[in-house]
Write an enzyme that holds these catalytic residues in place. Sequence first.
Site, PDB file in Angstrom:
ATOM      1  N   LEU A  41     -17.171  14.430 -14.882  1.00 21.54           N
ATOM      2  CA  LEU A  41     -16.820  15.738 -14.298  1.00 21.54           C
ATOM      3  C   LEU A  41     -15.531  15.570 -13.474  1.00 21.54           C
ATOM      4  CD1 LEU A  41     -20.546  16.932 -13.369  1.00 21.54           C
ATOM      5  CD2 LEU A  41     -19.059  17.893 -15.042  1.00 21.54           C
ATOM      6  N   ASP A  42     -14.909  16.831 -13.475  1.00 25.79           N
ATOM      7  CA  ASP A  42     -13.673  16.565 -12.494  1.00 25.79           C
ATOM      8  C   ASP A  42     -13.939  16.468 -10.935  1.00 25.79           C
ATOM      9  OD1 ASP A  42     -11.968  16.971 -14.862  1.00 25.79           O
ATOM     10  OD2 ASP A  42     -12.328  18.857 -14.890  1.00 25.79           O
TER      11      ASP A  42
END
Length: 196
Positions: A41-42
């Site tokens: 996930l960023d």
Amino acid sequence: MRYFFINKPYGCLSQFSAVEGKKTLADYFKVPRDVYPVGRLDHDSEGLLLLTNDKTLNHRLLDPGFAHEREYWVQVDGAITGEAIAQLQSGVIINIDGKAHHTLPCRAMVFETAPPVPDRDPPIRFRKEIPSPWIRMILTEGKNRQVRRMTAKAGFPTLRLIRYRIEQLELGKMQPGEIIELSENTICKKLFYDAH
């Protein structure tokens, strides 16, 4: 084999190795040294992330051929229109590494009331005159920053992004920074057998 699922906090990199000036998973979670995240996930995204040392699971979840559902709760900038929702559902053309990519059809809908999400630290910027509704997006592909690129293309940039579900595995009431260990049987049931 060990299986954990976590609620990754905002502002945390999806890795255990240190990066100067950035928080990583090691700042929040203590797991065996051979356990790594499945996908990512960023830094500015939150939510469900799996950690495991099971390379087969890693392959099954990351190989596009296995097209599994991922559900995102997305807060957008502006009163999103039915036309924009339809555009997201039918797919939009986004740029991935300099190449045009037409996203697969997905499900997208507006939450009638804001979903029960934990406060973010720091909170998103609040502008009284501009609505910031939440939408639910269910995708079966996971290109780099895909959800953010899609909502921007539809004219409603993402303010906050939470991955809520992978197949039948949901965040539920987990708070950012929480971790739960699951058995192999439970992981397989939630990710593969119950899903189809």
